[in-house]
Design an enzyme around this catalytic site. Structure first.
Site, PDB file in Angstrom:
ATOM      1  N   ARG A  13      55.181  40.641   0.299  1.00 46.84           N
ATOM      2  CA  ARG A  13      54.669  39.968   1.491  1.00 46.84           C
ATOM      3  C   ARG A  13      54.455  40.946   2.653  1.00 46.84           C
ATOM      4  O   ARG A  13      53.467  40.862   3.357  1.00 46.84           O
ATOM      5  CB  ARG A  13      55.675  38.887   1.906  1.00 46.84           C
ATOM      6  CG  ARG A  13      55.182  37.995   3.019  1.00 46.84           C
ATOM      7  CD  ARG A  13      56.321  37.124   3.559  1.00 46.84           C
ATOM      8  NE  ARG A  13      57.168  36.563   2.558  1.00 46.84           N
ATOM      9  CZ  ARG A  13      57.065  35.331   2.059  1.00 46.84           C
ATOM     10  NH1 ARG A  13      56.132  34.537   2.490  1.00 46.84           N
ATOM     11  NH2 ARG A  13      57.898  34.911   1.128  1.00 46.84           N
ATOM     12  N   CYS A  42      43.590  14.684  -2.718  1.00 47.39           N
ATOM     13  CA  CYS A  42      44.106  13.317  -2.616  1.00 47.39           C
ATOM     14  C   CYS A  42      45.622  13.323  -2.752  1.00 47.39           C
ATOM     15  O   CYS A  42      46.172  12.904  -3.772  1.00 47.39           O
ATOM     16  CB  CYS A  42      43.452  12.451  -3.672  1.00 47.39           C
ATOM     17  SG  CYS A  42      41.714  12.266  -3.324  1.00 47.39           S
ATOM     18  N   GLU A  43      46.262  13.817  -1.758  1.00 45.52           N
ATOM     19  CA  GLU A  43      47.730  13.913  -1.723  1.00 45.52           C
ATOM     20  C   GLU A  43      48.134  13.816  -0.259  1.00 45.52           C
ATOM     21  O   GLU A  43      47.591  14.565   0.579  1.00 45.52           O
ATOM     22  CB  GLU A  43      48.201  15.293  -2.224  1.00 45.52           C
ATOM     23  CG  GLU A  43      47.982  15.547  -3.669  1.00 45.52           C
ATOM     24  CD  GLU A  43      49.242  15.369  -4.514  1.00 45.52           C
ATOM     25  OE1 GLU A  43      50.323  15.086  -3.952  1.00 45.52           O
ATOM     26  OE2 GLU A  43      49.118  15.530  -5.733  1.00 45.52           O
ATOM     27  N   ARG A  69      51.526  27.140   0.367  1.00 42.99           N
ATOM     28  CA  ARG A  69      52.781  27.383   1.076  1.00 42.99           C
ATOM     29  C   ARG A  69      53.184  26.264   2.059  1.00 42.99           C
ATOM     30  O   ARG A  69      54.358  25.874   2.072  1.00 42.99           O
ATOM     31  CB  ARG A  69      52.748  28.740   1.802  1.00 42.99           C
ATOM     32  CG  ARG A  69      52.452  29.905   0.844  1.00 42.99           C
ATOM     33  CD  ARG A  69      52.683  31.271   1.457  1.00 42.99           C
ATOM     34  NE  ARG A  69      54.100  31.484   1.670  1.00 42.99           N
ATOM     35  CZ  ARG A  69      54.703  31.357   2.835  1.00 42.99           C
ATOM     36  NH1 ARG A  69      54.006  31.080   3.922  1.00 42.99           N
ATOM     37  NH2 ARG A  69      55.988  31.527   2.931  1.00 42.99           N
ATOM     38  N   GLU A 110      60.744  46.877  -3.361  1.00 42.02           N
ATOM     39  CA  GLU A 110      59.678  46.054  -3.951  1.00 42.02           C
ATOM     40  C   GLU A 110      59.085  45.082  -2.934  1.00 42.02           C
ATOM     41  O   GLU A 110      59.124  43.867  -3.145  1.00 42.02           O
ATOM     42  CB  GLU A 110      60.257  45.237  -5.114  1.00 42.02           C
ATOM     43  CG  GLU A 110      60.849  46.050  -6.218  1.00 42.02           C
ATOM     44  CD  GLU A 110      61.581  45.198  -7.238  1.00 42.02           C
ATOM     45  OE1 GLU A 110      61.822  43.995  -6.992  1.00 42.02           O
ATOM     46  OE2 GLU A 110      61.917  45.745  -8.294  1.00 42.02           O
ATOM     47  N   PRO A 111      58.564  45.562  -1.841  1.00 40.43           N
ATOM     48  CA  PRO A 111      57.980  44.618  -0.886  1.00 40.43           C
ATOM     49  C   PRO A 111      56.641  44.083  -1.388  1.00 40.43           C
ATOM     50  O   PRO A 111      55.844  44.818  -1.953  1.00 40.43           O
ATOM     51  CB  PRO A 111      57.777  45.474   0.373  1.00 40.43           C
ATOM     52  CG  PRO A 111      57.612  46.867  -0.140  1.00 40.43           C
ATOM     53  CD  PRO A 111      58.425  46.970  -1.404  1.00 40.43           C
ATOM     54  N   TYR A 158      56.697  24.810   0.857  1.00 42.96           N
ATOM     55  CA  TYR A 158      57.892  25.271   1.590  1.00 42.96           C
ATOM     56  C   TYR A 158      57.934  24.764   3.027  1.00 42.96           C
ATOM     57  O   TYR A 158      58.780  25.212   3.799  1.00 42.96           O
ATOM     58  CB  TYR A 158      57.927  26.807   1.654  1.00 42.96           C
ATOM     59  CG  TYR A 158      57.647  27.514   0.362  1.00 42.96           C
ATOM     60  CD1 TYR A 158      58.579  27.500  -0.681  1.00 42.96           C
ATOM     61  CD2 TYR A 158      56.467  28.217   0.172  1.00 42.96           C
ATOM     62  CE1 TYR A 158      58.317  28.158  -1.869  1.00 42.96           C
ATOM     63  CE2 TYR A 158      56.204  28.873  -1.019  1.00 42.96           C
ATOM     64  CZ  TYR A 158      57.127  28.836  -2.033  1.00 42.96           C
ATOM     65  OH  TYR A 158      56.867  29.490  -3.195  1.00 42.96           O
ATOM     66  N   TYR A 172      51.006  35.414  -1.506  1.00 46.29           N
ATOM     67  CA  TYR A 172      51.313  34.090  -2.065  1.00 46.29           C
ATOM     68  C   TYR A 172      50.279  33.055  -1.620  1.00 46.29           C
ATOM     69  O   TYR A 172      50.599  31.901  -1.376  1.00 46.29           O
ATOM     70  CB  TYR A 172      52.741  33.661  -1.712  1.00 46.29           C
ATOM     71  CG  TYR A 172      53.743  34.728  -2.081  1.00 46.29           C
ATOM     72  CD1 TYR A 172      53.991  35.029  -3.418  1.00 46.29           C
ATOM     73  CD2 TYR A 172      54.397  35.489  -1.108  1.00 46.29           C
ATOM     74  CE1 TYR A 172      54.863  36.044  -3.771  1.00 46.29           C
ATOM     75  CE2 TYR A 172      55.273  36.505  -1.456  1.00 46.29           C
ATOM     76  CZ  TYR A 172      55.504  36.780  -2.784  1.00 46.29           C
ATOM     77  OH  TYR A 172      56.364  37.786  -3.137  1.00 46.29           O
TER      78      TYR A 172
END
Ligand code: LLP
Length: 433
Positions: A290, A357-358, A326, A287-288, A330, A386
């Site tokens: 990425r 605004c973060e 991402r 099940e690849p 992560y 993703y």
């Protein structure tokens, strides 16, 4: 940049190309931010994975749709003959819409709702169960519907894949899969229900894995469990699904594995285990996600603000973690290329900031890049997996368009959202009008 990304290039104008298309021209034509994917690269990566395991015989590569569910991308993989790994009713809807045959779809959701189980039974896809409780609920559903279902169980092989903690899914304490202590009980119970075709076994140990050893260890465990199922329950399974997770090269320095290396490590182990436990050869599933779509996609953004603070120089662009989550989620690394001056040497260290605004909205920290000016087009590489699927409308920024390139020709595959999409499906109670 170009040595391990053969689908990228630099043309005579010094512009970055993807699949032969000039990305600066695409940014002008379709506007930014913009996701762009290379069809031929997707096909090539799928084939590379499939061919690596061809020596085994019966293998089905089920593309993990969650990596990128754009219908055009799903359709490419359906045309290639891939199966589909899905995790929700929404992915079931999209996979069927893209034309995947039900027999080639495996539904591996975690905490499936009753409705999702019902829909999976109706659609006739393989249902990969994640707990004894889910099994009991499925049995109730097939009994009530007087229907049949093909099932497998996701087992927890209890191995560490040495990846980001958020991306490890087969650890002892993880929420996924059925632990070995309970596996026999699960199969025994499933076999007691004549409406279930108990066909397979499944594992998925994590994502962005860059070593073969965790796969080898987990595969040994999986086939040992198959041995126990044969000995103790006289059950011979039709398929063994080894999941996804093969990592890609986000940078030149990062370690990586190829499907060929994975096959070279796994196939002898599988043969050895089949002989040890006198098992018939199951169909192998992978099940690849990425690996197939990751490096085929880039996110384009335009530079608006150059802000030199006493401490850092920030390059402000028109995409943020609403479009590429991402790095913020992560700490992931995505290489940045100034697409309109792609061959230029680095001149300064900058941090690329998004437009949200973060304070965590930084897409690339402390990078050596050519001197950047307002209007430059930045390409965030390896954003095909993703990327768009994790996008949101945070800060009321509509999601951007997507374009597919095939041998230099670009086609729009998703319109950008507009402000009406921000208000769509919302209701304001009468008393507040
Ligand atoms: N199969 C199952 C059951 C999965 O849960 C996943 C990914 C895959 C296959 C595909 O894994 P891949 O080959 O793409 O590594 N959002 C994270 C990745 C989460 C992966 C979740 N499950 C990221 O951006 O890195």
């Amino acid at each position: 940049m170009l040595d391990f990304r053969p689908h990228l290039g630099i043309n005579q104008r010094g512009h970055l190309t993807l699949g032969g298309a000039d990305l600066v021209e695409l940014a002008e034509k379709y506007g930014t931010p913009l996701y762009v994917y290379d069809e031929q690269r997707i096909r090539q990566r799928y084939r590379e994975f499939r061919d690596a395991f061809a020596g085994y015989g019966d293998v089905l590569v089920c593309y993990a749709c969650k990596a990128n569910t754009s219908l055009a991308v799903l359709s490419i993989l359906r045309h290639e003959g891939a199966g589909a790994d899905i995790v929700s009713e929404g992915e079931l809807y999209l996979a069927l819409k893209a034309g995947f045959q039900a027999e080639k779809i495996i539904f591996t959701g975690n905490n499936k709702s009753d409705r999702e189980l019902e829909r999976a039974v109706e659609a006739g896809v393989v249902i990969n169960l994640d707990s004894l409780h889910e099994l009991e609920r499925l049995i109730e559903i097939v009994e009530a519907q007087k229907a049949e279902a093909k099932v497998s169980f996701r087992v927890n092989p209890e191995v560490s894949p040495e990846t980001h903690p958020h991306l490890a899914t087969g650890l002892r304490e993880s929420k996924f899969g059925i632990h070995e202590e309970l596996v026999l009980k699960a199969y025994e119970r499933a076999l007691s229900c004549s409406r279930l075709d108990v066909a397979g076994i499944h594992m998925h140990i994590g994502s962005q894995i860059t070593k073969v050893e965790p796969y080898v260890e987990a595969t040994r465990r999986l086939f040992d469990i198959m041995g126990r199922l044969r000995r103790e329950l006289n059950l011979e399974l039709e398929f063994a699904d080894l999941g996804g997770g093969v990592g890609i090269r986000y940078s030149a320095e990062q370690p990586y594995i190829t499907p060929a290396q994975l096959a070279e490590a796994l196939l002898p182990v599988i043969e050895e285990k089949l002989a040890e436990h006198s098992l018939p050869r199951p169909r192998l599933l992978f099940e690849p996600g990425r690996y197939i779509v990751g490096d085929a996609g880039v996110l384009l953004a335009r530079v608006y603000t150059i802000k030199a603070t006493p401490y850092k120089k920030f390059i402000g662009c028109d995409a943020g973690f609403n479009l590429l989550l991402r790095p913020a989620m992560y700490g992931a690394y995505h290489e940045v290329v100034v697409a309109n001056r792609a061959g230029e040497a680095p001149a300064e260290e900058v941090t690329v900031a998004g437009n949200l605004c973060e304070s965590g909205d930084l897409l690339a920290k402390d990078r050596s890049l050519p001197r950047i000016e307002k209007g430059d087009v930045l390409a965030f590489l390896d954003a095909g997996a993703y990327g768009f699927v994790m996008a949101s409308q945070y800060n009321s920024r509509p999601r951007c368009a997507e374009v597919l390139v095939n041998r230099g020709r670009a086609e729009l595959i998703r319109y950008a959202e507009d402000f009406e999409d921000l208000a769509a499906k919302q209701l304001v109670p009468e008393r507040l009008k």
